[in-house]
Design a protein around this motif. Sequence first.
Motif, PDB file in Angstrom:
ATOM      1  N   GLU A 204      -4.951  -2.520  -8.508  1.00 56.59           N
ATOM      2  CA  GLU A 204      -4.308  -3.730  -7.983  1.00 56.59           C
ATOM      3  C   GLU A 204      -3.066  -3.383  -7.163  1.00 56.59           C
ATOM      4  O   GLU A 204      -2.765  -4.050  -6.177  1.00 56.59           O
ATOM      5  CB  GLU A 204      -3.955  -4.674  -9.130  1.00 56.59           C
ATOM      6  CG  GLU A 204      -5.151  -5.174  -9.936  1.00 56.59           C
ATOM      7  CD  GLU A 204      -6.195  -5.904  -9.099  1.00 56.59           C
ATOM      8  OE1 GLU A 204      -5.870  -6.367  -7.978  1.00 56.59           O
ATOM      9  OE2 GLU A 204      -7.341  -6.033  -9.549  1.00 56.59           O
ATOM     10  N   LEU A 205      -2.347  -2.333  -7.554  1.00 59.33           N
ATOM     11  CA  LEU A 205      -1.203  -1.902  -6.746  1.00 59.33           C
ATOM     12  C   LEU A 205      -1.680  -1.426  -5.375  1.00 59.33           C
ATOM     13  O   LEU A 205      -1.004  -1.643  -4.364  1.00 59.33           O
ATOM     14  CB  LEU A 205      -0.434  -0.794  -7.448  1.00 59.33           C
ATOM     15  CG  LEU A 205       0.770  -0.221  -6.696  1.00 59.33           C
ATOM     16  CD1 LEU A 205       1.762  -1.311  -6.343  1.00 59.33           C
ATOM     17  CD2 LEU A 205       1.441   0.875  -7.505  1.00 59.33           C
ATOM     18  N   GLY A 206      -2.871  -0.804  -5.325  1.00 59.81           N
ATOM     19  CA  GLY A 206      -3.435  -0.425  -4.033  1.00 59.81           C
ATOM     20  C   GLY A 206      -3.608  -1.615  -3.121  1.00 59.81           C
ATOM     21  O   GLY A 206      -3.299  -1.555  -1.916  1.00 59.81           O
ATOM     22  N   HIS A 207      -4.072  -2.749  -3.678  1.00 58.44           N
ATOM     23  CA  HIS A 207      -4.201  -3.966  -2.868  1.00 58.44           C
ATOM     24  C   HIS A 207      -2.839  -4.453  -2.390  1.00 58.44           C
ATOM     25  O   HIS A 207      -2.689  -4.889  -1.240  1.00 58.44           O
ATOM     26  CB  HIS A 207      -4.879  -5.063  -3.682  1.00 58.44           C
ATOM     27  CG  HIS A 207      -6.354  -4.881  -3.848  1.00 58.44           C
ATOM     28  ND1 HIS A 207      -7.196  -4.617  -2.776  1.00 58.44           N
ATOM     29  CD2 HIS A 207      -7.146  -4.926  -4.947  1.00 58.44           C
ATOM     30  CE1 HIS A 207      -8.435  -4.514  -3.213  1.00 58.44           C
ATOM     31  NE2 HIS A 207      -8.439  -4.685  -4.530  1.00 58.44           N
ATOM     32  N   VAL A 208      -1.844  -4.402  -3.275  1.00 57.74           N
ATOM     33  CA  VAL A 208      -0.496  -4.820  -2.893  1.00 57.74           C
ATOM     34  C   VAL A 208      -0.012  -4.030  -1.673  1.00 57.74           C
ATOM     35  O   VAL A 208       0.627  -4.575  -0.771  1.00 57.74           O
ATOM     36  CB  VAL A 208       0.468  -4.625  -4.082  1.00 57.74           C
ATOM     37  CG1 VAL A 208       1.919  -4.727  -3.626  1.00 57.74           C
ATOM     38  CG2 VAL A 208       0.186  -5.653  -5.172  1.00 57.74           C
ATOM     39  N   LEU A 209      -0.360  -2.740  -1.633  1.00 59.13           N
ATOM     40  CA  LEU A 209       0.090  -1.882  -0.533  1.00 59.13           C
ATOM     41  C   LEU A 209      -0.797  -1.977   0.702  1.00 59.13           C
ATOM     42  O   LEU A 209      -0.525  -1.331   1.708  1.00 59.13           O
ATOM     43  CB  LEU A 209       0.152  -0.430  -1.004  1.00 59.13           C
ATOM     44  CG  LEU A 209       1.180  -0.145  -2.096  1.00 59.13           C
ATOM     45  CD1 LEU A 209       1.086   1.298  -2.552  1.00 59.13           C
ATOM     46  CD2 LEU A 209       2.585  -0.449  -1.600  1.00 59.13           C
TER      47      LEU A 209
END
Length: 259
Positions: free
Chosen positions: A135-140
């Motif tokens: 999910e942090l990958g999506h944020v970035l």
Amino acid sequence: IQDAIQVREQPEGPAWDGNDFGTNSVRWVASTDASYGIGFARHHPITGEVLKANITLHADCVINRAAQFDEMVGPLGSARAAQRARDDSQDACALADRASAQLGLGEAVLDLVEAPQSEKRAYLHQAIRWTVAHELGHVLGLGHNYRGSGMLPLRDLHNTAITQMRGLSASIMDYLPPNLAPLGEPQGDYFTGTLGAYDYLAIEYLYTPIDAATPEDELPALRRIAARTSVPELSFGGEDDDGSAPTAADPLSGVWAVS
């Protein structure tokens, strides 16, 4: 960009709220009628800078009860709801929703082989860490890469000397099932525990500072980065390749597959 992201444990009685603009958080929540995991961000409309980000993980996406209840009580309604979600947003991340069934399978296997409690805790810890990183990958700004799961041959899946350096997939943005060892063979990592080679490339493409006066002037440097995707482990297969879109044509871009 060194130390661009730092993680701190929330102190007792913090002077801020997780909903404050300018406060980024990873939150664990629980209720009786939900099951989800989501990465949410607000971006500057001109520069793309992430102004606020929250990752929220619901307890039921790990313990699987909500998904099991829906499936038993109203399987047709559950299937229709899943289809509506796909129709509404093809690019939406359904990792936690669909992963709950995969997690349940892994938990059942651990019960059947009478795994000790410490092994079950390690399994859940790896699952939670992978979900939050995804999910942090999506944020970035990273999209799903379903082609990454073909990186390792079967013989290497439980070799932790390899998987803890390279991961189970070339991308943390893949949808992976639990990596369960065949009976009688040593168990390696259940879930990928590190960023993959593709993730480093994508972050390099998105965030490398380039001395250019206009976006067009950035193109030569960006094309040099993008040209490296000819290497198999840096290849990409997203939503249009996973079988859910009419244009899907890549058999190597399957979801919930490993090796």
